[in-house]
Motif scaffolding. Structure first.
Motif, PDB file in Angstrom:
ATOM      1  N   TRP A  93       0.821  -1.222   0.000  1.00  0.00           N
ATOM      2  CA  TRP A  93       0.000   0.000   0.000  1.00  0.00           C
ATOM      3  C   TRP A  93       0.851   1.268   0.000  1.00  0.00           C
ATOM      4  CZ3 TRP A  93      -3.236  -3.083  -1.581  1.00  0.00           C
ATOM      5  CH2 TRP A  93      -3.675  -4.212  -0.895  1.00  0.00           C
ATOM      6  N   PRO A  94       1.767   1.445   0.947  1.00  0.00           N
ATOM      7  CA  PRO A  94       2.567   2.675   0.904  1.00  0.00           C
ATOM      8  C   PRO A  94       3.499   2.757  -0.296  1.00  0.00           C
ATOM      9  CG  PRO A  94       3.372   1.207   2.629  1.00  0.00           C
ATOM     10  CD  PRO A  94       2.074   0.637   2.141  1.00  0.00           C
ATOM     11  N   GLU A  95       4.015   1.607  -0.769  1.00  0.00           N
ATOM     12  CA  GLU A  95       4.907   1.639  -1.915  1.00  0.00           C
ATOM     13  C   GLU A  95       4.159   2.028  -3.191  1.00  0.00           C
ATOM     14  OE1 GLU A  95       8.885   0.487  -1.972  1.00  0.00           O
ATOM     15  OE2 GLU A  95       7.859   2.105  -0.914  1.00  0.00           O
ATOM     16  N   LEU A  96       2.962   1.489  -3.370  1.00  0.00           N
ATOM     17  CA  LEU A  96       2.177   1.875  -4.538  1.00  0.00           C
ATOM     18  C   LEU A  96       1.794   3.351  -4.466  1.00  0.00           C
ATOM     19  CD1 LEU A  96      -0.034  -1.306  -4.884  1.00  0.00           C
ATOM     20  CD2 LEU A  96       1.489  -0.407  -6.646  1.00  0.00           C
ATOM     21  N   ASP A  97       1.441   3.807  -3.283  1.00  0.00           N
ATOM     22  CA  ASP A  97       1.119   5.219  -3.094  1.00  0.00           C
ATOM     23  C   ASP A  97       2.324   6.095  -3.444  1.00  0.00           C
ATOM     24  OD1 ASP A  97      -0.616   7.238  -2.487  1.00  0.00           O
ATOM     25  OD2 ASP A  97      -0.582   6.940  -0.326  1.00  0.00           O
ATOM     26  N   ARG A  98       3.506   5.655  -3.019  1.00  0.00           N
ATOM     27  CA  ARG A  98       4.740   6.405  -3.293  1.00  0.00           C
ATOM     28  C   ARG A  98       5.022   6.470  -4.799  1.00  0.00           C
ATOM     29  NH1 ARG A  98      10.657   5.309  -3.058  1.00  0.00           N
ATOM     30  NH2 ARG A  98      10.220   3.068  -2.955  1.00  0.00           N
ATOM     31  N   VAL A  99       4.871   5.346  -5.484  1.00  0.00           N
ATOM     32  CA  VAL A  99       5.126   5.306  -6.928  1.00  0.00           C
ATOM     33  C   VAL A  99       4.159   6.208  -7.673  1.00  0.00           C
ATOM     34  CG1 VAL A  99       4.986   3.839  -8.980  1.00  0.00           C
ATOM     35  CG2 VAL A  99       6.186   3.029  -6.958  1.00  0.00           C
ATOM     36  N   LEU A 100       2.882   6.080  -7.376  1.00  0.00           N
ATOM     37  CA  LEU A 100       1.873   6.842  -8.110  1.00  0.00           C
ATOM     38  C   LEU A 100       1.998   8.336  -7.851  1.00  0.00           C
ATOM     39  CD1 LEU A 100      -1.111   4.397  -7.603  1.00  0.00           C
ATOM     40  CD2 LEU A 100       0.261   4.714  -9.671  1.00  0.00           C
ATOM     41  N   THR A 101       2.335   8.710  -6.622  1.00  0.00           N
ATOM     42  CA  THR A 101       2.562  10.124  -6.319  1.00  0.00           C
ATOM     43  C   THR A 101       3.745  10.654  -7.118  1.00  0.00           C
ATOM     44  OG1 THR A 101       1.642   9.903  -4.089  1.00  0.00           O
ATOM     45  CG2 THR A 101       3.112  11.768  -4.487  1.00  0.00           C
ATOM     46  N   ALA A 102       4.837   9.853  -7.178  1.00  0.00           N
ATOM     47  CA  ALA A 102       6.025  10.265  -7.935  1.00  0.00           C
ATOM     48  C   ALA A 102       5.729  10.393  -9.427  1.00  0.00           C
ATOM     49  CB  ALA A 102       7.156   9.272  -7.708  1.00  0.00           C
ATOM     50  N   CYS A 103       4.740   9.612  -9.894  1.00  0.00           N
ATOM     51  CA  CYS A 103       4.381   9.658 -11.314  1.00  0.00           C
ATOM     52  C   CYS A 103       3.381  10.773 -11.626  1.00  0.00           C
ATOM     53  CB  CYS A 103       3.802   8.314 -11.747  1.00  0.00           C
ATOM     54  SG  CYS A 103       5.004   6.968 -11.784  1.00  0.00           S
ATOM     55  N   GLY A 104       2.954  11.510 -10.601  1.00  0.00           N
ATOM     56  CA  GLY A 104       2.086  12.648 -10.838  1.00  0.00           C
ATOM     57  C   GLY A 104       0.646  12.489 -10.440  1.00  0.00           C
ATOM     58  N   ALA A 105       0.282  11.391  -9.750  1.00  0.00           N
ATOM     59  CA  ALA A 105      -1.108  11.210  -9.335  1.00  0.00           C
ATOM     60  C   ALA A 105      -1.498  12.292  -8.334  1.00  0.00           C
ATOM     61  CB  ALA A 105      -1.307   9.829  -8.719  1.00  0.00           C
ATOM     62  N   PRO A 106      -2.629  12.951  -8.538  1.00  0.00           N
ATOM     63  CA  PRO A 106      -3.046  14.022  -7.626  1.00  0.00           C
ATOM     64  C   PRO A 106      -3.585  13.508  -6.303  1.00  0.00           C
ATOM     65  CG  PRO A 106      -4.697  13.699  -9.328  1.00  0.00           C
ATOM     66  CD  PRO A 106      -3.542  12.810  -9.681  1.00  0.00           C
ATOM     67  N   GLY A 107      -3.922  12.243  -6.255  1.00  0.00           N
ATOM     68  CA  GLY A 107      -4.455  11.645  -5.032  1.00  0.00           C
ATOM     69  C   GLY A 107      -4.437  10.135  -5.135  1.00  0.00           C
ATOM     70  N   ARG A 108      -4.840   9.489  -4.082  1.00  0.00           N
ATOM     71  CA  ARG A 108      -4.849   8.018  -4.056  1.00  0.00           C
ATOM     72  C   ARG A 108      -5.977   7.498  -4.950  1.00  0.00           C
ATOM     73  NH1 ARG A 108      -5.424   3.551   0.189  1.00  0.00           N
ATOM     74  NH2 ARG A 108      -3.285   2.810   0.513  1.00  0.00           N
ATOM     75  N   PRO A 109      -5.673   6.589  -5.885  1.00  0.00           N
ATOM     76  CA  PRO A 109      -6.725   6.088  -6.771  1.00  0.00           C
ATOM     77  C   PRO A 109      -7.708   5.190  -6.027  1.00  0.00           C
ATOM     78  CG  PRO A 109      -4.697   4.868  -7.137  1.00  0.00           C
ATOM     79  CD  PRO A 109      -4.359   6.002  -6.204  1.00  0.00           C
ATOM     80  N   ARG A 110      -8.914   5.132  -6.538  1.00  0.00           N
ATOM     81  CA  ARG A 110      -9.956   4.329  -5.896  1.00  0.00           C
ATOM     82  C   ARG A 110      -9.575   2.858  -5.835  1.00  0.00           C
ATOM     83  NH1 ARG A 110     -16.078   4.951  -7.889  1.00  0.00           N
ATOM     84  NH2 ARG A 110     -15.716   6.957  -6.863  1.00  0.00           N
ATOM     85  N   TRP A 111      -8.953   2.353  -6.910  1.00  0.00           N
ATOM     86  CA  TRP A 111      -8.632   0.921  -6.914  1.00  0.00           C
ATOM     87  C   TRP A 111      -7.680   0.556  -5.781  1.00  0.00           C
ATOM     88  CZ3 TRP A 111      -3.648  -0.601  -7.074  1.00  0.00           C
ATOM     89  CH2 TRP A 111      -2.691   0.208  -7.701  1.00  0.00           C
ATOM     90  N   LEU A 112      -6.789   1.465  -5.392  1.00  0.00           N
ATOM     91  CA  LEU A 112      -5.860   1.168  -4.314  1.00  0.00           C
ATOM     92  C   LEU A 112      -6.599   1.101  -2.971  1.00  0.00           C
ATOM     93  CD1 LEU A 112      -3.003   0.617  -3.436  1.00  0.00           C
ATOM     94  CD2 LEU A 112      -2.547   3.082  -3.466  1.00  0.00           C
ATOM     95  N   ASP A 113      -7.552   2.011  -2.767  1.00  0.00           N
ATOM     96  CA  ASP A 113      -8.370   1.943  -1.555  1.00  0.00           C
ATOM     97  C   ASP A 113      -9.179   0.649  -1.531  1.00  0.00           C
ATOM     98  OD1 ASP A 113      -7.545   4.402  -0.525  1.00  0.00           O
ATOM     99  OD2 ASP A 113      -9.140   5.502  -1.562  1.00  0.00           O
ATOM    100  N   GLU A 114      -9.735   0.274  -2.676  1.00  0.00           N
ATOM    101  CA  GLU A 114     -10.541  -0.947  -2.747  1.00  0.00           C
ATOM    102  C   GLU A 114      -9.690  -2.198  -2.498  1.00  0.00           C
ATOM    103  OE1 GLU A 114     -12.296  -0.675  -6.584  1.00  0.00           O
ATOM    104  OE2 GLU A 114     -13.901   0.692  -5.932  1.00  0.00           O
ATOM    105  N   ALA A 115      -8.463  -2.195  -3.018  1.00  0.00           N
ATOM    106  CA  ALA A 115      -7.573  -3.335  -2.808  1.00  0.00           C
ATOM    107  C   ALA A 115      -7.211  -3.481  -1.336  1.00  0.00           C
ATOM    108  CB  ALA A 115      -6.316  -3.174  -3.658  1.00  0.00           C
ATOM    109  N   GLU A 116      -6.853  -2.377  -0.705  1.00  0.00           N
ATOM    110  CA  GLU A 116      -6.494  -2.437   0.712  1.00  0.00           C
ATOM    111  C   GLU A 116      -7.691  -2.889   1.550  1.00  0.00           C
ATOM    112  OE1 GLU A 116      -4.110   0.145   4.101  1.00  0.00           O
ATOM    113  OE2 GLU A 116      -4.659   1.105   2.205  1.00  0.00           O
ATOM    114  N   ALA A 117      -8.877  -2.405   1.210  1.00  0.00           N
ATOM    115  CA  ALA A 117     -10.078  -2.796   1.944  1.00  0.00           C
ATOM    116  C   ALA A 117     -10.380  -4.283   1.757  1.00  0.00           C
ATOM    117  CB  ALA A 117     -11.270  -1.957   1.485  1.00  0.00           C
ATOM    118  N   ALA A 118     -10.143  -4.809   0.542  1.00  0.00           N
ATOM    119  CA  ALA A 118     -10.409  -6.226   0.281  1.00  0.00           C
ATOM    120  C   ALA A 118      -9.537  -7.123   1.145  1.00  0.00           C
ATOM    121  CB  ALA A 118     -10.184  -6.533  -1.203  1.00  0.00           C
TER     122      ALA A 118
END
Length: 239
Positions: A93-118
């Motif tokens: 979770w934190p590593e994916l968040d770190r990668v996506l932020t570095a790539c320019g994501a303005p916020g945490r994507p929904r799929w990542l929240d859904e994956a962590e919740a699953a």
């Protein structure tokens, strides 16, 4: 941003979150199926000159998937390289968040929240079973210590018998794997493509579970459905 990905699961994660950002990917980056970007070789033998010529703002890699000399060569050429380390589901979770932020994501994507919740909603296994988990044959290699796939299986109630091995991916003779008499032999379809006709015949008398390697070893959007998909395959194999 222009990003080159050297990791199939990260390629899928970036493509799902930031369409158009990927400027290059490996030959093994098969998701999404319609990904149309320049290919830069394999994960273990990327074409460094080709990557440099693409002039990316960032190269994303993984400490296990990619070789240090290749990453050093990219840095020497002046390219920023972000290297992930993911050996447990919790680390994803934190590593994916770190990668996506570095790539320019303005916020945490929904799929990542859904994956962590699953994964957070996964119930405690009613019972635990033992397994050996081949990842290659000729020679036979299995999951050993400290692996992402091993943690995925443990959360699903599967304890693989080489989790305490000194190597992360040890070579183990087939006779020894058979003699261990596990409750299950878990056979993913990558990195070696085990199939119903290639793998189970080596383990007569043992129950074999053919599972999706993407759901077992990738950390990205596949984590959303991985608990359901893998649990179903494991349950089917046990009858």
């Amino acid at each position: 941003m222009r990003v080159v990905s050297l990791v199939p699961s990260l390629t899928e994660a970036v493509a799902a979150t930031l369409p158009g950002v990927l400027a290059g990917a490996t030959d093994w980056c098969a998701r999404p199926a319609d990904l149309d970007v320049p290919r830069i070789g394999g994960t273990k033998n990327p074409d460094v000159d080709r990557i440099v010529a693409l002039a990316p703002d960032l190269v994303i890699a993984n400490e296990e998937e990619n070789r240090a000399p290749d990453l050093d060569a990219l840095r020497t050429a002046g390219l920023p390289v972000l290297v992930t380390e993911v050996r447990t589901v919790s680390q994803a979770w934190p590593e994916l968040d770190r990668v996506l932020t570095a790539c320019g994501a303005p916020g945490r994507p929904r799929w990542l929240d859904e994956a962590e919740a699953a994964w957070a909603a996964l119930p405690e296994p009613a019972e635990r079973v033992t397994a050996v988990v081949p990842i290659w044959r000729r020679p036979w290699m299995v999951l050993g210590r400290d692996t992402f796939a091993g943690d995925v299986l443990a959360r699903l109630g599967v304890d693989h018998l080489h989790a305490a091995h000194t190597d992360r991916y040890p070579r183990v003779p087939l006779e020894e794997l058979r003699a261990a008499a596990p409750d299950l032999v878990v056979l993913p379809d990558e990195p070696y493509r085990f199939t119903a006709d290639d793998g189970p015949e080596a383990f007569p008398g043992l129950r074999c579970a053919l599972v999706s390697g993407r759901h077992l070893t990738w950390y990205g959007p596949s984590l959303t459905s991985a608990p359901r998909v893998l649990a179903g395959a494991l349950r089917a194999a046990r009858g």
